[in-house]
Design a protein around this motif. Structure first.
Motif, mmCIF file in Angstrom:
data_model
loop_
_atom_site.group_PDB
_atom_site.id
_atom_site.type_symbol
_atom_site.label_atom_id
_atom_site.label_comp_id
_atom_site.label_asym_id
_atom_site.label_seq_id
_atom_site.Cartn_x
_atom_site.Cartn_y
_atom_site.Cartn_z
ATOM 1 N N SER A 159 9.394 -12.924 -7.457
ATOM 2 C CA SER A 159 8.643 -12.441 -6.296
ATOM 3 C C SER A 159 9.557 -12.216 -5.105
ATOM 4 N N ARG A 160 10.495 -13.135 -4.905
ATOM 5 C CA ARG A 160 11.445 -12.968 -3.802
ATOM 6 C C ARG A 160 12.299 -11.721 -4.011
ATOM 7 N N PRO A 203 4.801 -8.962 -5.924
ATOM 8 C CA PRO A 203 4.987 -10.400 -5.877
ATOM 9 C C PRO A 203 3.711 -11.133 -6.308
ATOM 10 N N THR A 226 10.504 -8.555 -3.060
ATOM 11 C CA THR A 226 10.242 -8.352 -1.633
ATOM 12 C C THR A 226 11.510 -8.250 -0.789
ATOM 13 N N VAL A 261 9.239 -0.400 -4.516
ATOM 14 C CA VAL A 261 7.900 -0.923 -4.790
ATOM 15 C C VAL A 261 7.579 -0.700 -6.266
ATOM 16 N N ASP A 314 14.466 -6.521 1.141
ATOM 17 C CA ASP A 314 14.553 -5.219 1.809
ATOM 18 C C ASP A 314 15.280 -4.219 0.923
#
Length: 108
Positions: free
Chosen positions: A73-74, A106, A77, A83, A79
Motif C-alpha cells: 500500500s505504501r 492501497p 501511494t 494509479v 509520489d
C-alpha cells in the motif's frame, strides 16, 4: 512456507518528462524504497522486479501478510507511482507469477 506479495504497477510513463528521459523513474524509486525497508524489517525483497506485459512486478516476502500488504500500500501511494497498482498474495509454490488472491491497493 513464506508469504509472497507481488506488487503489480501499470507501466505508465511518468508525466511531463523531458525529451529523452527514462519513462519509468518510479521503478527506481520503488526499488530504493523497498531496499531501505529491508534493514531490520519483517519484509524483504523476494526477487528482482520485472516487466510482464503492461505491468512491472515487484516481489516482497515475509511472515505477516498484513505487513506485506501494508508495504504494498505504501508503494502504491508513493509520489509518481501510477494509479492502478494491485497486489497478488501468493507463496513459493505458485507455478508462475500473477497466480493468487488479488488485492487492490492501497488497502484501507
Amino acid at each position: 512456507m513464506a508469504n509472497i506479495v507481488e506488487i503489480h504497477v501499470p507501466l505508465t510513463p511518468a508525466p511531463a518528462l523531458p525529451e529523452g528521459a527514462y519513462l519509468f523513474p518510479w521503478i527506481d524509486q520503488i526499488e530504493d524504497f523497498l531496499a531501505d525497508l529491508e534493514d531490520g524489517a519483517a519484509v524483504e525483497i523476494y526477487d528482482d522486479g520485472e516487466e510482464h506485459g503492461d505491468v512491472y512486478i515487484f516481489f516482497i516476502t515475509g511472515e505477516s501478510e498484513a505487513a506485506l500488504l501494508a508495504v504494498a500500500s505504501r508503494v502504491a501511494t508513493l509520489d509518481g507511482v501510477p494509479v492502478g497498482a494491485f497486489a497478488m498474495v501468493t507463496d513459493e509454490e505458485a507455478p508462475q507469477f500473477g497466480m493468487g488472491r488479488r488485492v487492490d491497493l492501497p488497502v484501507p
